[in-house]
Design an enzyme around this catalytic site. Structure first.
Site, PDB file in Angstrom:
ATOM      1  N   SER A   1       0.833  -1.202   0.000  1.00  0.00           N
ATOM      2  CA  SER A   1       0.000   0.000   0.000  1.00  0.00           C
ATOM      3  C   SER A   1       0.860   1.242   0.000  1.00  0.00           C
ATOM      4  CB  SER A   1      -0.894   0.014   1.240  1.00  0.00           C
ATOM      5  OG  SER A   1      -0.115   0.175   2.418  1.00  0.00           O
ATOM      6  N   ASP A   2       0.305   2.324  -0.523  1.00  0.00           N
ATOM      7  CA  ASP A   2       0.917   3.614  -0.248  1.00  0.00           C
ATOM      8  C   ASP A   2       0.689   3.917   1.227  1.00  0.00           C
ATOM      9  OD1 ASP A   2       2.196   6.038  -0.528  1.00  0.00           O
ATOM     10  OD2 ASP A   2       1.046   6.663  -2.275  1.00  0.00           O
ATOM     11  N   TRP A   3       1.495   4.812   1.772  1.00  0.00           N
ATOM     12  CA  TRP A   3       1.463   5.097   3.203  1.00  0.00           C
ATOM     13  C   TRP A   3       0.166   5.847   3.547  1.00  0.00           C
ATOM     14  CZ3 TRP A   3       5.028   2.378   1.521  1.00  0.00           C
ATOM     15  CH2 TRP A   3       6.174   2.012   2.215  1.00  0.00           C
ATOM     16  N   GLY A   4      -0.773   5.130   4.168  1.00  0.00           N
ATOM     17  CA  GLY A   4      -2.056   5.717   4.509  1.00  0.00           C
ATOM     18  C   GLY A   4      -3.154   5.419   3.508  1.00  0.00           C
ATOM     19  N   ALA A   5      -2.928   4.463   2.597  1.00  0.00           N
ATOM     20  CA  ALA A   5      -3.911   4.185   1.542  1.00  0.00           C
ATOM     21  C   ALA A   5      -4.813   2.992   1.839  1.00  0.00           C
ATOM     22  CB  ALA A   5      -3.195   3.950   0.211  1.00  0.00           C
TER      23      ALA A   5
END
Length: 780
Positions: free
Chosen positions: A318-322
Site C-alpha cells: 500500500s501507499d502510506w495511509g492508503a
C-alpha cells in the site's frame, strides 16, 4: 498443482525482454477466484499443496530454500512451508521508520521501530529464526530520500522523473536507476520506492515531476529501464502509484471514473509496459478510488488486471495511509500494509489475525500474500546478497555526480533559439538574473526529496512543514558558467524589476533563471510562473532582446513572453549536478538533445478539464469525483490531435545546435507488429543526438486519437554522419482492447507510419496493411 505459463521473449523497440515462464503455487488462489472455480479457492493453493509433501523440520527446509540453483518460485514455496501463521502475519505488516510528533496520540501511540533506518520510509521486521531478512524501505524516484529531519542523509539526486523521460534514452534511465539503487543499498536499504509511472493527464499535478510524461510507451519504457537499473543492485523496486493517481487534490478520496478500454490503452498500458520491462518486485497501490472502489481494495485493478491478466508474481504494497479495510483489502489483492501508523487502523495487524480466525479471510490468502513477498525477495537477491547496514562511506559520489550530470544534459530541452546559443566567445558582459542561479538549482518537494552533499544552497525557502522545505541543490549555474567564459558575469536576484532591467540593458546578453516549485500533496493553481516571474522576464527582455530564459519547473508552464526572448531552455529539476549540466549546454560543450515528454498547452481552455476537479478545502469524508472518460485514452498530444488544437509546444519537440534529416523510410509487417527502417543523417557542423519518433495511425477505425507513438530511438551522430536504424512497433500499440472478449484486437486495414522529431513533425510517412489478429491480454 500449479499455474503454468510458457516462457517467451517479446521486444520493445527492438530490445528483447525475457518473459520467464513460471509455476507458482501462490498465484493459484487469485486465479481460481477470477476464473470462477470456487471449489479451487479452498481445496487448492499453497496450504493444500504443501500438506501433500512430507513434513520437514524448519532447519531442513531452510537449508533447501537456501539452494541458489532453485528458481525463486520454488524457494518461496519452501520458505513459506517453514513459517508459522504469526510469522506470515509479521511479513505483511510494515511500519513507518520516522518518529513524527503528529503520530504520537492516544489512539496510535506510535513509536518508530528501533531496527528501522532512522528517518526513512518504512520497515518490515525479518524472521531471524528462518534467516528471512527485514525489509528496509527508502522513498525514492530521484535518489535516496530522507524524511524531514534536521540531520538528513546527503545523497546524489538524479534529474526529476519527467526530466529523465525527456532524455528519451533507455540507457540513461538504466544508468540512473543503477546509481540510485547503489546508493540505496550502501545506505542500508533493500527496497526503493521508485518507479512512478502515472500519466500526465493533468499538467497542474504537483507530482508530475516524479513521473514520466503523458505517453504510455515513453513513460512505461523509461520507468521500466530505471527499475531494471535499481534492481540490478539486488534490491526491490516498486512500480507506483497503481493506478490513476494523476492529481494530488483530494488524492485520498477522489473517485476516478474511466471505462475499461480507455484505461487499458492509457494509464494501465504504461504500467503494463513498465512491468514487462522492469519486472518490479512490488507494485504500490494508490490513495484514490477507481470506479467506486479504493485502489488498495480494488479487485479489478489488483486481482484481475495485475495478478491474473499480467501474471504479476510480486507483491502489492500500500501507499502510506492508503489502506481502508482489512477483509476487503486482503480479498481484493493487497499483500502488505505499509507505513503504519499512516492508516486509520492497523488493518493487517490484529484485525487480519481476527479475520483469519473467524474465516473472513482464508488461510490460503495469507499464504499467497507472504509467498509473493518471499518471491520478490528471492527473485531480486535479497537473501543471497544481504544488506550489511549503513556503508555510505563506500559511495562513489564523484562518479555518481557524473551520472546525474549526464542524465541532466540529455534531458534539457532547447525550446527556442534565435542564434543566441551556444553563447559566443566574443561576449564581454553577461547578466544572470533570478532563480538563485548564483547558489544552485531547484528540486521538487515531498516524500521523494533528496538532500544534497553540502546541504541546502538556499536555506529557509518554502513551507516549514511537509511538503517543504524548498530545496536548492548547491550546483550553481552561474559559477559553472563563469568557469567556461571570459565574460564578466553579474548577478541580480530579480526582486527589483528596475534593477534587473537596468543590469540587462548594460549587458551583452541576459540569462533569466525562472523557477516553479511543485510538490507532493498539492497541485499547482495554474501554469503561470509564480511570484511575478513572467513580469520579470518581460521587463528584462524589453531592456535587452538578447535574453535567454532557463526554466526549472516540474512540468509545463505558460510563456506569455515567448515572442520577446531569443532563446528558451527547459531544464526541469536537473538534479545535484544540474548547474554544471545547464552551463555545459549554454556554452556549447554539449548539444541539447532532450525532447518534451509532455505537451505544453497554450491555455487552460485547451485541457479536458480547464478547472481541476475536486476541492482542496473538502474534508476527508467527502468523495469528489473526476471523469477521465472525457478524454479516455486520448491523453496529452492525442487530445490535441483529436481536437485539432495547437499547443504552445508539442509532445516530442526539441531543438538542437545541429540539424538531422530523416529519409529512406520503409515499413512492413513483422511478427505481430510493424518493423520500420530509415536513415538518420546529421547535416550540421557539430556532434548531436537525434530523437527519432515513429507514430502510427489508422486510415479508418475507432482509435482514441488520429495517431499513437509506436516506437522511438535516440541516435548519436558526428557531424556529417549517417546511420540506418530499425524501429519495432509493438503490437499493443496497434491494437484496441475489447473488454467483452478480454483480448487486444488488431483490426484489418491500412496503418499509416509517420516518422519525425515531434508529434507534429512529419519527416516521412508510409502505409502498411495488416491482417486481423488477436493478442494475449498479458505477456508474462
Amino acid at each position: 498443482m500449479s499455474v503454468a505459463h510458457t516462457s517467451r521473449v517479446v521486444k520493445f523497440m527492438g530490445v528483447p525482454i525475457a518473459m520467464g515462464g513460471f509455476s507458482f503455487k501462490c498465484t493459484l488462489v487469485t486465479v481460481a477466484r477470477l476464473i470462477g472455480v470456487p471449489g479451487l479457492l479452498f481445496s487448492v493453493g499453497v496450504t493444500a499443496a504443501l500438506s501433500q509433501q512430507p513434513a520437514a523440520s524448519p532447519s531442513a527446509v531452510s537449508a533447501e530454500w537456501r539452494d541458489t540453483s532453485l528458481p525463486a518460485e520454488r524457494r518461496a514455496d519452501l520458505a513459506l512451508a517453514a513459517m508459522s501463521r504469526a510469522e506470515k502475519l509479521q511479513l505483511v505488516f510494515g511500519y513507518f521508520s520516522t518518529q513524527a510528533p503528529w503520530m504520537i496520540s492516544a489512539t496510535k501511540n506510535f513509536v518508530a521501530p528501533d531496527a528501522g533506518r532512522v528517518n526513512s520510509a518504512g520497515y518490515v521486521p525479518g524472521i531471524e529464526r528462518l534467516g528471512i531478512p527485514a525489509l528496509w524501505e527508502t522513498d525514492a524516484g530521484e535518489g535516496v530520500a530522507t524524511q524531514r529531519s534536521p540531520n538528513p542523509r546527503e545523497r546524489t539526486a538524479l534529474p526529476s522523473g519527467l526530466a529523465l523521460a525527456a532524455s528519451w534514452d533507455r540507457q540513461n534511465a538504466f544508468a540512473g536507476g543503477a546509481m540510485i539503487g547503489n546508493e540505496a543499498r550502501l545506505s542500508g536499504f533493500n527496497v526503493q520506492l521508485a518507479g512512478g509511472v502515472n500519466l500526465l493527464r493533468e499538467p497542474r499535478n504537483g507530482r508530475n515531476f516524479e513521473y514520466a510524461g503523458e505517453d504510455p510507451l515513453l513513460a512505461g519504457t523509461i520507468v521500466g529501464f530505471e527499475i531494471q537499473g535499481i534492481q540490478s543492485n539486488h534490491i526491490i523496486s516498486t512500480l507506483k502509484h497503481f493506478a490513476f493517481n494523476d492529481q494530488e487534490t483530494n488524492r485520498g478520496t477522489i473517485d476516478v471514473a474511466i471505462d475499461e478500454t480507455a484505461a487499458r490503452e492509457s494509464d494501465l498500458l504504461a504500467f503494463q509496459i513498465a512491468n514487462e520491462i522492469g519486472k518490479p518486485g512490488s507494485v504500490m497501490c494508490s490513495y484514490n478510488r477507481v470506479n467506486g472502489a479504493a485502489a488498495c481494495e480494488n479487485d479489478w485493478l489488483l486481482n484481475q488486471v495485475l495478478k491474473a491478466d499480467w501474471r504479476f508474481k510480486g507483491y502489492v504494497m500500500s501507499d502510506w495511509g492508503a489502506v481502508r479495510s482489512t477483509v476487503e483489502a486482503a480479498k481484493a489483492g493487497l499483500d502488505q500494509e505499509s507505513g503504519w501508523a499512516f492508516d486509520a487502523s492497523a488493518y493487517f495487524g490484529g484485525a487480519l489475525r481476527e479475520a483469519l480466525n473467524y474465516g473472513h479471510v482464508d488461510q490460503s490468502r495469507l499464504d499467497d500474500m507472504a509467498c509473493r513477498i518471499l518471491f520478490a525477495m528471492f527473485a531480486n537477491g535479497l537473501f543471497d546478497n544481504p544488506i550489511l547496514g549503513d556503508q555510505s562511506a563506500q559511495i562513489n559520489f564523484s562518479a555518481h555526480a557524473s551520472v546525474t550530470r549526464s542524465a541532466a544534459e540529455d534531458s534539457i530541452v532547447l525550446l527556442k533559439n534565435d542564434d543566441l546559443l551556444p553563447l559566443k566567445s566574443s561576449l564581454k558582459t553577461i547578466a544572470v538574473i533570478g532563480g538563485h542561479a548564483d547558489k544552485g538549482v531547484l528540486s521538487g518537494g515531498g516524500s521523494s526529496q533528496v538532500y544534497p552533499i553540502g546541504g541546502l544552497a538556499v536555506p529557509n525557502e518554502g513551507p516549514k512543514d511537509f511538503p517543504g522545505p524548498m530545496v536548492f541543490y548547491p550546483s550553481a549555474p552561474m559559477k559553472a558558467l563563469q568557469s567556461r567564459s571570459s565574460a564578466t558575469i553579474t548577478y541580480a536576484d530579480g526582486n527589483d524589476l528596475d534593477a534587473a532591467a537596468g543590469l540587462a540593458s548594460r549587458s551583452d546578453i541576459a540569462i533569466v533563471f525562472a523557477t516553479q516549485w511543485a510538490a507532493e500533496s498539492l497541485d499547482l493553481p495554474n501554469l503561470d510562473l509564480p511570484n511575478g516571474q513572467d513580469a520579470l522576464i518581460a521587463a528584462v527582455a524589453k531592456a535587452n532582446p538578447r535574453t535567454i530564459v532557463v526554466l526549472e519547473t516540474g512540468g509545463p508552464v505558460f510563456m506569455p513572453w515567448l515572442s520577446q526572448v531569443g532563446a528558451v531552455l527547459e531544464a526541469w529539476y536537473p538534479g545535484t549536478s544540474g548547474g554544471e549540466a545547464i552551463a555545459r549546454i549554454l556554452s556549447g560543450e554539449v548539444d541539447p538533445s532532450g525532447h518534451l515528454p509532455a505537451t505544453f498547452p497554450a491555455s487552460l481552455s485547451q485541457l479536458p478539464r480547464p478547472q481541476l476537479d475536486g476541492d482542496a478545502k473538502l474534508d476527508e469524508d467527502a468523495h469528489p469525483s473526476t471523469n477521465y472518460n472525457v478524454e479516455g485514452a486520448a491523453v496529452g498530444y492525442k487530445w490535441f490531435d483529436k481536437r485539432a488544437l495547437t499547443p504552445l509546444f508539442p509532445f516530442g519537440y526539441g531543438l538542437s545546435f545541429t540539424r538531422f534529416d530523416l529519409g529512406g523510410l520503409s515499413a512492413e509487417p513483422a511478427g505481430e507488429g510493424i518493423r520500420v527502417s530509415l536513415s538518420v543523417r546529421n547535416v550540421g557542423k557539430v556532434e548531436g543526438k537525434a530523437v527519432v519518433q515513429a507514430y502510427v495511425g489508422r486510415e479508418s477505425g475507432s482509435w482514441e486519437a488520429p495517431k499513437r507513438l509506436g516506437s522511438f530511438d535516440k541516435v548519436e551522430l558526428a557531424a556529417g554522419e549517417s546511420k540506418s536504424i530499425t524501429l519495432d512497433i509493438d503490437p499493443l500499440l496497434l491494437a484496441t482492447f475489447d473488454p467483452s472478449s478480454k483480448k487486444w484486437l488488431i483490426e484489418p486495414g491500412d496503418y499509416k507510419v509517420i516518422v519525425g522529431q515531434s508529434a507534429t513533425d512529419v519527416a516521412a510517412s508510409t502505409t502498411v496493411h495488416l491482417d486481423f489478429r488477436e493478442l494475449e491480454i498479458g505477456r508474462h
